[in-house]
Design a protein around this motif. Structure first.
Motif, PDB file in Angstrom:
ATOM      1  N   MET A  43       0.837  -1.203   0.000  1.00 53.21           N
ATOM      2  CA  MET A  43       0.000   0.000   0.000  1.00 53.21           C
ATOM      3  C   MET A  43       0.875   1.258   0.000  1.00 53.21           C
ATOM      4  SD  MET A  43      -3.347  -0.904   0.322  1.00 53.21           S
ATOM      5  CE  MET A  43      -4.200   0.257   1.353  1.00 53.21           C
ATOM      6  N   LEU A  44       2.058   1.167   0.556  1.00 51.87           N
ATOM      7  CA  LEU A  44       3.003   2.282   0.545  1.00 51.87           C
ATOM      8  C   LEU A  44       3.722   2.365  -0.797  1.00 51.87           C
ATOM      9  CD1 LEU A  44       4.555   4.567   2.007  1.00 51.87           C
ATOM     10  CD2 LEU A  44       6.124   2.801   2.846  1.00 51.87           C
ATOM     11  N   TYR A  45       4.142   1.224  -1.336  1.00 54.79           N
ATOM     12  CA  TYR A  45       4.950   1.208  -2.556  1.00 54.79           C
ATOM     13  C   TYR A  45       4.162   1.510  -3.826  1.00 54.79           C
ATOM     14  CZ  TYR A  45       8.617  -0.949   0.239  1.00 54.79           C
ATOM     15  OH  TYR A  45       9.564  -1.198   1.183  1.00 54.79           O
ATOM     16  N   ALA A  46       2.957   0.998  -3.934  1.00 49.66           N
ATOM     17  CA  ALA A  46       2.194   1.081  -5.180  1.00 49.66           C
ATOM     18  C   ALA A  46       2.032   2.511  -5.713  1.00 49.66           C
ATOM     19  CB  ALA A  46       0.840   0.404  -5.024  1.00 49.66           C
ATOM     20  N   PRO A  47       1.649   3.498  -4.902  1.00 50.97           N
ATOM     21  CA  PRO A  47       1.512   4.852  -5.451  1.00 50.97           C
ATOM     22  C   PRO A  47       2.819   5.397  -6.052  1.00 50.97           C
ATOM     23  CG  PRO A  47       0.403   4.716  -3.344  1.00 50.97           C
ATOM     24  CD  PRO A  47       1.181   3.440  -3.504  1.00 50.97           C
ATOM     25  N   ALA A  61      -2.333   8.985  -7.038  1.00 43.52           N
ATOM     26  CA  ALA A  61      -2.048   7.602  -6.672  1.00 43.52           C
ATOM     27  C   ALA A  61      -2.210   7.387  -5.166  1.00 43.52           C
ATOM     28  CB  ALA A  61      -0.640   7.217  -7.127  1.00 43.52           C
ATOM     29  N   VAL A  62      -1.800   8.362  -4.368  1.00 39.04           N
ATOM     30  CA  VAL A  62      -1.957   8.258  -2.908  1.00 39.04           C
ATOM     31  C   VAL A  62      -3.442   8.211  -2.535  1.00 39.04           C
ATOM     32  CG1 VAL A  62      -1.617   9.502  -0.728  1.00 39.04           C
ATOM     33  CG2 VAL A  62       0.292   9.233  -2.322  1.00 39.04           C
ATOM     34  N   ASN A  63      -4.275   8.917  -3.288  1.00 37.96           N
ATOM     35  CA  ASN A  63      -5.717   8.882  -3.014  1.00 37.96           C
ATOM     36  C   ASN A  63      -6.293   7.467  -3.119  1.00 37.96           C
ATOM     37  OD1 ASN A  63      -6.003  11.576  -2.414  1.00 37.96           O
ATOM     38  ND2 ASN A  63      -6.669  12.154  -4.470  1.00 37.96           N
TER      39      ASN A  63
END
Length: 119
Positions: A43-47, A61-63
């Motif tokens: 969840m941290l890496y994907a954005p 992306a963080v949203n």
């Protein structure tokens, strides 16, 4: 209807079971939310991966892991973004190369974790 995909799919670059690629779904504007699926750290890496690949701006992306899930749960009046009157639960992130690292965690407005990165 809200479309949710696993963040590990983005980090791996494909589905672990041969299903739809999250990256392909994002390219077609079909993803509203990322879930942790089987590996919460993604969840941290994907954005950051989406931003690096030029698929989304970082704030958009963080949203996918913050504001959009809060909206889906009708909790966006109290969580999901930084606004006056909302809970002050925040993580601060720095990058070491392409790897995002949590440097501070703030819960209810108080720092509960802090890391100083050596440069």
């Amino acid at each position: 209807m809200v479309i949710s995909m696993g963040a590990p799919n983005v980090v791996r670059g494909k589905s672990s079971t041969g299903n739809l690629s999250a990256t392909e779904a994002i390219e077609n504007n079909l993803v509203d939310i990322f879930c942790s699926d089987y590996y919460a750290e993604t969840m941290l890496y994907a954005p950051f991966i989406l931003e690096r690949k030029g698929l989304m701006k970082l704030n958009e992306a963080v949203n996918l892991v913050s504001l959009n899930p809060a909206k889906a749960l009708n909790m966006d009046d109290e969580i999901g973004s930084i606004e006056i009157g909302k809970k002050a639960n925040i993580i601060m992130v720095d990058r070491i190369g392409d790897i995002p690292v949590v440097t501070k965690t703030i819960v209810n407005g108080k720092i509960v974790y802090s890391l100083e990165l050596e440069r």
